[in-house]
Design a protein around this motif. Structure first.
Motif, PDB file in Angstrom:
ATOM      1  N   ASP A 148      19.284  -4.455   6.549  1.00  0.00           N
ATOM      2  CA  ASP A 148      20.010  -3.187   6.721  1.00  0.00           C
ATOM      3  C   ASP A 148      19.075  -1.996   6.851  1.00  0.00           C
ATOM      4  O   ASP A 148      19.527  -0.867   7.082  1.00  0.00           O
ATOM      5  N   LEU A 149      17.778  -2.215   6.698  1.00  0.00           N
ATOM      6  CA  LEU A 149      16.807  -1.127   6.790  1.00  0.00           C
ATOM      7  C   LEU A 149      16.417  -0.869   8.240  1.00  0.00           C
ATOM      8  O   LEU A 149      16.554  -1.743   9.103  1.00  0.00           O
ATOM      9  N   SER A 150      15.906   0.331   8.504  1.00  0.00           N
ATOM     10  CA  SER A 150      15.337   0.619   9.822  1.00  0.00           C
ATOM     11  C   SER A 150      14.082  -0.233  10.005  1.00  0.00           C
ATOM     12  O   SER A 150      13.509  -0.741   9.035  1.00  0.00           O
ATOM     13  N   GLY A 151      13.632  -0.386  11.261  1.00  0.00           N
ATOM     14  CA  GLY A 151      12.470  -1.221  11.560  1.00  0.00           C
ATOM     15  C   GLY A 151      11.233  -0.813  10.788  1.00  0.00           C
ATOM     16  O   GLY A 151      10.508  -1.655  10.251  1.00  0.00           O
ATOM     17  N   GLY A 152      10.980   0.490  10.707  1.00  0.00           N
ATOM     18  CA  GLY A 152       9.792   0.972  10.008  1.00  0.00           C
ATOM     19  C   GLY A 152       9.837   0.702   8.524  1.00  0.00           C
ATOM     20  O   GLY A 152       8.826   0.365   7.897  1.00  0.00           O
ATOM     21  N   ASN A 153      11.024   0.843   7.934  1.00  0.00           N
ATOM     22  CA  ASN A 153      11.154   0.564   6.502  1.00  0.00           C
ATOM     23  C   ASN A 153      11.060  -0.930   6.213  1.00  0.00           C
ATOM     24  O   ASN A 153      10.573  -1.332   5.157  1.00  0.00           O
ATOM     25  N   GLN A 154      11.509  -1.764   7.148  1.00  0.00           N
ATOM     26  CA  GLN A 154      11.287  -3.209   7.009  1.00  0.00           C
ATOM     27  C   GLN A 154       9.793  -3.509   6.965  1.00  0.00           C
ATOM     28  O   GLN A 154       9.334  -4.343   6.172  1.00  0.00           O
ATOM     29  N   GLN A 155       9.031  -2.821   7.827  1.00  0.00           N
ATOM     30  CA  GLN A 155       7.583  -3.037   7.861  1.00  0.00           C
ATOM     31  C   GLN A 155       6.946  -2.683   6.521  1.00  0.00           C
ATOM     32  O   GLN A 155       6.045  -3.378   6.043  1.00  0.00           O
ATOM     33  N   LYS A 156       7.433  -1.618   5.901  1.00  0.00           N
ATOM     34  CA  LYS A 156       6.896  -1.211   4.602  1.00  0.00           C
ATOM     35  C   LYS A 156       7.184  -2.282   3.530  1.00  0.00           C
ATOM     36  O   LYS A 156       6.357  -2.518   2.646  1.00  0.00           O
ATOM     37  N   VAL A 157       8.356  -2.913   3.613  1.00  0.00           N
ATOM     38  CA  VAL A 157       8.695  -3.970   2.647  1.00  0.00           C
ATOM     39  C   VAL A 157       7.744  -5.157   2.814  1.00  0.00           C
ATOM     40  O   VAL A 157       7.288  -5.743   1.822  1.00  0.00           O
ATOM     41  N   VAL A 158       7.432  -5.503   4.068  1.00  0.00           N
ATOM     42  CA  VAL A 158       6.493  -6.607   4.326  1.00  0.00           C
ATOM     43  C   VAL A 158       5.128  -6.285   3.720  1.00  0.00           C
ATOM     44  O   VAL A 158       4.502  -7.138   3.076  1.00  0.00           O
ATOM     45  N   ILE A 159       4.665  -5.057   3.913  1.00  0.00           N
ATOM     46  CA  ILE A 159       3.365  -4.653   3.361  1.00  0.00           C
ATOM     47  C   ILE A 159       3.393  -4.717   1.839  1.00  0.00           C
ATOM     48  O   ILE A 159       2.484  -5.255   1.202  1.00  0.00           O
TER      49      ILE A 159
END
Length: 493
Positions: free
Chosen positions: A393-404
């Motif tokens: 449900d997150l935006s693409g950029g916030n998904q990237q932050k979760v991966v990091i």
């Protein structure tokens, strides 16, 4: 086609995503739509094509109120959308992906493969793409998949094309070709909405820019009447003093050493070292073998020959679990399929690789886990109402932050970042860069694979360039330039 969107509101439950957004697209213009991750850019365009329905507001197309019930109807009306998250069917061939739902047939109702190949080849030639039509799309790199999506949109003869981060996975050569295609489309009267976080691209190819912040329109301006600093300030609500934070590296001992790593047909005799506290950038053209080298180091793919040494000890890495146990984290370029479990919460994704650290006698210490997750959500400024929100449900950029955050949590000795800021806004990029600096100050060895040459130059202490599966050269941060990197990337000396 002239599009006007006025006073657009949209909420998902209690989350107010759009709050009265105004946007206008003129015929034959390239219009940049910019804002931080979560500003509502993609949601606005999804409302335009009918993927989401607005709560309030008016949409006019060529002066007439128009609301599409679904994306298929929008496409029929001449609006194509190249999504940031690729809509590729991995088990189908490249040709099947290009024509899915739009298959061409003979007068007898049989598939006209010849006709489809002719049309597809014409688009691939325009984009200088060379991918076999019979290859399964899942075997293509993320960059190649992106070019397939672009070609698919161009084949619709659209009057409006929405491009959401179209160059995120492309290298310089593919980007230049795409820009040529955009210029040609503009001359034909095609309008383009260009969503990107790459500021250089916006100022090179766009006519106007609309900036969004927190679900609202901040400003619309002609490109010649604005500048980088003004746009950034409007996006983030503050000034960013430096694009790349200053680095003061003091590399220590060798943490990772790769000796003659070979995977037949992809890369050969690759040898390099990474020291504690340094960032080694990997650059090269799409398909050069950069990502394939990293996948093999992490145990996702096997090595045919070669050795991996970690802190002076030979490491036998046959699967990702072996790599994690030896302190290697890997942020893949494909966050949707490989980096996240989209149905799992932010919390569950973040703690997955380091779950044992929160477990005692078979029980999870909920407080320690919560403190850990809350700290990373705050540190990386992940925009969410709760850590229990599903990652999908997150935006693409916030998904990237979760991966990091997920891989930072294991306390890695070596962290491999493959396109770490892909689809991430300028403010969030700086947060990631600062985190990289903090990690190296703690002695973490970082490998950064990036297609953004300014990023490679701005953050790397050393740069290794890959050409056709081999390391074609090494450059220090002091001597490196875009020209030198591209020379090595294309096989020059």
């Amino acid at each position: 086609m002239h599009i006007q969107m006025q006073g657009i509101y949209k909420s998902f439950g209690t989350n107010h995503v759009l709050s009265g957004v105004d946007f206008e697209l003129r015929e034959g213009e390239v219009h940049a739509l910019m804002g931080e991750n979560g500003a509502g850019k993609s949601t606005l365009m999804n409302i335009l094509i009918g993927l989401h329905q607005r709560d309030e507001g008016v949409i006019r197309i060529d002066g007439k109120e128009t609301y599409f019930p679904n994306p298929k109807e929008a496409e029929r009306a001449g609006i194509a959308f190249i999504h940031q998250e690729l809509n590729i069917w991995p088990d189908m061939t490249v040709l099947e992906n290009l024509f899915i739902g739009k298959e061409m047939t003979t007068k007898w109702g049989l598939l006209s493969t010849k006709q489809m190949k002719t049309l597809a080849k014409a688009q691939f030639d325009k984009l200088s793409v060379d991918i076999p039509f019979q290859r399964e799309a899942g075997e293509c790199s993320v960059g190649q998949q992106q070019m397939i999506e672009i070609a698919k949109a161009l084949m619709t003869d659209a009057k409006v094309i929405v491009m959401d981060e179209p160059t995120a996975a492309l290298t310089e050569r593919e980007i230049r070709k795409l820009f040529d295609v955009i210029a040609a489309l503009k001359k034909e009267g095609v309008s383009i909405v260009y969503i990107s976080h790459r500021m250089e691209e916006i100022f090179e190819i766009c006519d106007r820019i609309t900036v969004m912040r927190d679900g609202k329109t901040v400003d619309t301006k002609d490109i010649p009447h604005t500048n980088f600093d003004e746009v950034v300030k409007k996006m983030v609500g503050r000034e960013l003093t430096e694009r790349y934070p200053q680095r003061n590296p003091s590399p220590g001992d060798v943490v990772l050493e790769v000796k003659n790593a070979t995977r037949k047909g992809l890369f050969e005799n690759v040898s390099f070292q990474v020291r504690s506290g340094e960032i080694v950038g990997f650059s090269g053209l799409m398909g050069s073998g950069r990502t394939e080298i990293m996948r093999a180091l992490f145990g996702l793919d096997h090595l045919d020959s070669g050795e991996i040494w970690i802190k002076g000890k030979k490491a036998h890495i046959r699967k990702p679990d072996d790599a994690v146990k030896r302190g290697i984290g890997f942020i893949t370029e494909d966050r949707k399929d490989e980096g996240l479990l989209l149905d799992f919460s932010i919390r569950e994704n973040m703690v997955l690789p380091s779950l044992s650290g929160f477990t005692s006698k078979g029980f999870i210490n909920g407080k320690r886990e919560k403190d850990f997750v809350d700290l990373l959500v705050k540190r990386l400024q992940i925009k969410t109402q709760s850590a229990e929100t599903a990652a999908g449900d997150l935006s693409g950029g916030n998904q990237q932050k979760v991966v990091i955050a997920k891989w930072v949590g294991i306390g890695p000795k070596v962290l491999i970042l493959d396109e770490p800021t892909r689809g991430v806004d300028v403010g969030a990029k700086r947060e990631i860069y600062q985190l990289m600096n903090e990690l190296t100050e703690r002695g973490v060895a970082i490998i950064m694979v990036s297609s953004e040459l300014p990023e490679v130059l701005g953050m790397s202490d050393r740069i290794l360039v890959v050409h056709e599966g081999e390391i074609s050269g090494e450059l220090s941060s002091e001597e490196a330039t875009q020209e030198k990197i591209m020379t090595l990337a294309t096989g020059g000396q």
